[in-house]
Design a protein around this motif. Structure first.
Motif, mmCIF file in Angstrom:
data_model
loop_
_atom_site.group_PDB
_atom_site.id
_atom_site.type_symbol
_atom_site.label_atom_id
_atom_site.label_comp_id
_atom_site.label_asym_id
_atom_site.label_seq_id
_atom_site.Cartn_x
_atom_site.Cartn_y
_atom_site.Cartn_z
ATOM 1 N N ILE A 190 21.971 65.654 67.001
ATOM 2 C CA ILE A 190 20.980 64.698 67.485
ATOM 3 C C ILE A 190 20.178 65.367 68.586
ATOM 4 C CG2 ILE A 190 20.575 62.465 68.582
ATOM 5 C CD1 ILE A 190 23.210 61.489 67.389
ATOM 6 N N LEU A 191 18.881 65.462 68.388
ATOM 7 C CA LEU A 191 17.977 66.053 69.365
ATOM 8 C C LEU A 191 17.246 64.930 70.090
ATOM 9 C CD1 LEU A 191 16.574 68.737 66.913
ATOM 10 C CD2 LEU A 191 18.290 69.116 68.686
ATOM 11 N N ILE A 192 17.161 65.022 71.398
ATOM 12 C CA ILE A 192 16.546 63.959 72.196
ATOM 13 C C ILE A 192 15.411 64.528 73.030
ATOM 14 C CG2 ILE A 192 16.907 62.171 73.930
ATOM 15 C CD1 ILE A 192 19.824 62.022 73.086
ATOM 16 N N GLY A 193 14.189 64.041 72.757
ATOM 17 C CA GLY A 193 13.012 64.487 73.487
ATOM 18 C C GLY A 193 12.207 63.301 73.974
ATOM 19 N N GLY A 194 10.918 63.529 74.220
ATOM 20 C CA GLY A 194 10.053 62.478 74.740
ATOM 21 C C GLY A 194 9.905 62.590 76.243
ATOM 22 N N GLY A 195 8.846 61.959 76.774
ATOM 23 C CA GLY A 195 8.511 62.118 78.176
ATOM 24 C C GLY A 195 9.587 61.673 79.139
ATOM 25 N N VAL A 196 10.234 60.548 78.869
ATOM 26 C CA VAL A 196 11.273 60.055 79.774
ATOM 27 C C VAL A 196 12.453 61.016 79.804
ATOM 28 C CG1 VAL A 196 12.946 58.212 80.190
ATOM 29 C CG2 VAL A 196 10.606 57.634 79.538
ATOM 30 N N ALA A 197 12.908 61.431 78.636
ATOM 31 C CA ALA A 197 14.059 62.334 78.571
ATOM 32 C C ALA A 197 13.741 63.693 79.186
ATOM 33 C CB ALA A 197 14.500 62.502 77.117
#
Length: 299
Positions: free
Chosen positions: A232-239
Motif C-alpha cells: 500500500i503506497l500512501i501519497g497526497g499533499g497531507v501525507a
C-alpha cells in the motif's frame, strides 16, 4: 524512439498536462487551474492543441477526479457524475477530448492512474496487486488486482469507507455525503473544517494528525482484509507535508490487524508494506501517461 503520449491529471484545484514517454522522458508540462468545466476544459484543449501541432502524440490519458462513469458503451462514458465539486456534475471529459484529437484515449480515476504508474515505473513494480492511497483535499484509493484497477458496478471509492472512530471522537465529519467516512475524517478539507486552520499551520504533534492516521489505518485494514494488496503506497499533499503520519499508520495498522490472517506477513515488513509512492509528485501526472500507454496498447 519511445512513444510520445499526452496525459492530463484533472484535480480539484489544478490540472497537470504532460507530454512524455514516461517519468524520465517528460517533454513538456503545463498547469491549468480547475475552475468551471468549460473554462478548464478549454484551457486544457489549448495546451493539447499546441502540443499536437508542434510534436504530435500517439495517445491520450485522462486521470480525473470523480466519481466517473467508466462502463464502456454507456451514453455518459467518461463523464464526471455525482461529484461534490460545484458545477462539475455530469461533465463530459473523455468523449469531448477523444473526439477532438482522434488518438486512442483512456480515462480512469486519478488514484487508479497513479496506482498504475506506480506499478509500471514506481514502487509497485513486479507486484500483481497493490493499492495507492492519496490523502489530500480528499481521500481516494486506487486498487490494482492482477495488474488492473478494480471495477464492478463502478470504480472503487475506498476513501468513502466507514471506519472505527478515533477513541473519544464524536465530531460529525466533513463529507457532504457520508459525514464521518475516511474522507470526512482524514482529508485536508476535514482537517480544516475540524480545526478552523489550514493543516500547514498546525504543529506536527497536534491531536488531529493522530485522528487522520487512525482513519487511514482503518482504510488500510479494510484493504488488507478485502483486496489483499501486496503493498500500500500512501501519497497526497497531507501525507507528504506531514511525514509523521505514515509511521503512525504503520503502528496503528499492526495493532488493528491483531495478528489475524496475513497480519504476520504484513507486520514483519510494515516499513516497506506501507510506503510513500516511489514516483513522488510524478505519480499523478504519470498516471495519465500510463493510461495513455494502455490505450495505445489496446488500440
Amino acid at each position: 524512439m519511445s512513444v510520445l503520449a499526452a496525459g492530463v491529471e484533472l484535480g480539484g484545484t489544478k490540472c497537470v498536462c504532460v507530454l512524455a514517454t514516461g517519468p524520465g522522458g517528460v517533454v513538456a508540462e503545463e498547469r491549468v487551474p480547475t475552475t468551471s468545466p468549460e473554462e478548464t476544459l478549454s484551457a486544457i484543449e489549448r495546451v493539447l492543441d499546441k502540443w499536437q501541432a508542434e510534436r504530435g502524440f500517439a495517445a491520450l490519458g485522462l486521470a480525473c477526479f470523480g466519481p466517473l462513469q467508466l462502463k464502456p458503451g454507456a451514453p455518459d462514458y467518461g463523464y464526471i457524475t455525482a461529484t461534490t465539486k460545484p458545477g462539475w456534475r455530469n461533465t463530459d471529459v473523455a468523449q469531448r477530448l477523444a473526439s477532438r484529437y482522434g488518438a486512442p484515449t483512456a480515462i480512469d480515476t486519478d488514484v487508479s492512474g497513479a496506482a498504475l504508474a506506480e506499478g509500471r515505473w514506481g514502487g509497485a513494480q513486479g507486484l500483481s496487486s497493490h493499492a495507492y492511497i492519496t490523502v489530500g483535499t480528499g481521500v481516494g484509493a486506487g486498487i490494482i488486482v492482477n495488474g488492473r484497477p478494480v471495477m464492478g458496478i463502478g470504480h472503487a471509492e475506498a476513501g468513502h469507507m466507514r471506519v472505527p472512530r478515533f477513541p473519544g471522537d464524536s465530531w460529525g465529519g466533513a463529507c457532504t455525503f457520508h459525514g464521518d467516512c475516511v474522507e470526512g475524517l482524514a482529508s485536508g478539507f476535514a482537517v480544516e473544517q475540524r480545526t478552523g486552520k489550514n493543516g500547514g499551520d498546525l504543529p506536527a504533534d497536534h491531536i488531529v494528525w493522530s485522528m487522520v492516521a487512525h482513519a487511514i489505518a482503518g482504510l488500510c485494514h479494510n484493504l488488507v482484509m478485502g483486496s489483499v494488496p501486496e503493498r500500500i503506497l500512501i501519497g497526497g499533499g497531507v501525507a507528504t507535508k506531514q511525514p509523521q503520519i505514515l509511521p503512525m499508520v504503520r503502528r496503528m495498522l499492526v495493532d488493528s490487524l491483531a495478528g489475524y490472517g496475513d497480519a504476520v506477513s504484513v507486520s514483519s515488513q510494515i516499513e516497506s508494506y506501507i510506503a510513500p509512492p516511489a514516483l513522488g509528485d510524478q505519480a499523478g501526472p504519470m498516471g495519465a501517461i500510463a493510461l495513455a500507454m494502455d490505450a495505445l496498447a489496446a488500440a
